[in-house]
Design a protein around this motif. Structure first.
Motif, PDB file in Angstrom:
ATOM      1  N   LEU A  24      51.073  38.469  25.234  1.00  0.00           N
ATOM      2  CA  LEU A  24      51.137  37.003  25.157  1.00  0.00           C
ATOM      3  C   LEU A  24      50.882  36.473  23.743  1.00  0.00           C
ATOM      4  O   LEU A  24      50.970  35.273  23.509  1.00  0.00           O
ATOM      5  CB  LEU A  24      50.110  36.374  26.109  1.00  0.00           C
ATOM      6  N   THR A  54      40.564  29.066  38.108  1.00  0.00           N
ATOM      7  CA  THR A  54      39.968  30.262  37.502  1.00  0.00           C
ATOM      8  C   THR A  54      38.870  29.790  36.562  1.00  0.00           C
ATOM      9  O   THR A  54      39.134  29.007  35.641  1.00  0.00           O
ATOM     10  CB  THR A  54      41.024  31.064  36.727  1.00  0.00           C
ATOM     11  N   THR A  56      35.598  30.647  33.966  1.00  0.00           N
ATOM     12  CA  THR A  56      34.823  31.597  33.158  1.00  0.00           C
ATOM     13  C   THR A  56      33.842  30.787  32.312  1.00  0.00           C
ATOM     14  O   THR A  56      33.921  29.555  32.251  1.00  0.00           O
ATOM     15  CB  THR A  56      35.699  32.442  32.199  1.00  0.00           C
ATOM     16  N   TYR A  61      40.904  27.522  34.009  1.00  0.00           N
ATOM     17  CA  TYR A  61      42.340  27.261  34.177  1.00  0.00           C
ATOM     18  C   TYR A  61      42.578  26.868  35.618  1.00  0.00           C
ATOM     19  O   TYR A  61      41.985  27.448  36.536  1.00  0.00           O
ATOM     20  CB  TYR A  61      43.159  28.512  33.826  1.00  0.00           C
ATOM     21  N   ASP A  79      47.795  30.962  26.577  1.00  0.00           N
ATOM     22  CA  ASP A  79      48.672  31.100  25.403  1.00  0.00           C
ATOM     23  C   ASP A  79      49.365  29.790  25.042  1.00  0.00           C
ATOM     24  O   ASP A  79      50.149  29.754  24.103  1.00  0.00           O
ATOM     25  CB  ASP A  79      49.690  32.222  25.612  1.00  0.00           C
ATOM     26  N   TRP A 107      53.147  36.710  38.072  1.00  0.00           N
ATOM     27  CA  TRP A 107      51.988  37.361  38.690  1.00  0.00           C
ATOM     28  C   TRP A 107      52.203  37.481  40.195  1.00  0.00           C
ATOM     29  O   TRP A 107      53.038  36.778  40.779  1.00  0.00           O
ATOM     30  CB  TRP A 107      50.689  36.618  38.375  1.00  0.00           C
TER      31      TRP A 107
END
Ligand code: 1AG
Length: 135
Positions: A24, A54, A56, A61, A79, A107
């Motif tokens: 990426l 998602t 972290t 995201y 990206d 994915w």
């Protein structure tokens, strides 16, 4: 009735995340931080409507979509590219195609009991992640 992914999932394995990030074009310093992360996924699903978050400690995201409906995805904080993205069922698997600058990008998610799998593809790289249900 489609499979129901709703719930909270914590990563337990992450193979070739580095290769996926290189494909990426993620810079070294960002990769160095990103490869230490332990993502948590929260799925909110109502039939064919999904929100996948998602989380972290570094970046988050979120992706919202309906099965079979193409949308413009901007991979903000990842990206930062623009893709024309579609997710479809393949039996109980969720298969995503991200059309854009990068070839063979997409994915697949699938479940086996309390285990969630994610395969992330870009160009010739495949990252394989495994998650366990925590809620
Ligand atoms: C995704 O999951 C992407 C979720 O579509 C994030 C997965 C991999 C990270 C992608 C590229 C790496 C780019 C930059 C590294 C910087 C930060 C890493 C932060 C990672 C977590 C936000 C598929 C599906 C939902 O579950 O769309």
């Amino acid at each position: 009735m489609p499979a129901n992914y709703s719930g909270t999932w914590d990563i337990v394995d992450n193979q070739n995340f580095e290769g996926y990030m290189v494909a990426l074009g993620i810079d070294f310093a960002t990769r160095k931080v990103a490869r230490m992360l332990k993502p948590q996924k929260v799925f909110e699903q109502d039939g064919d409507s999904f929100i996948i978050k998602t989380f972290t400690t570094f970046r988050n995201y979120s992706s919202s979509f309906k099965i079979g409906e193409e949308f413009e995805e901007i991979t903000k904080g990842l990206d930062n590219r623009k893709c024309q993205t579609t997710i479809n069922w393949d039996n109980d698997k969720l298969v995503c195609v991200q059309k854009g600058e990068k070839k063979n990008r997409g994915w697949t998610h699938w479940m086996e009991g309390d285990t969630l799998y994610l395969e992330l593809r870009c160009e010739d790289q495949i990252c394989k992640q495994t998650y366990k249900r925590t809620a």
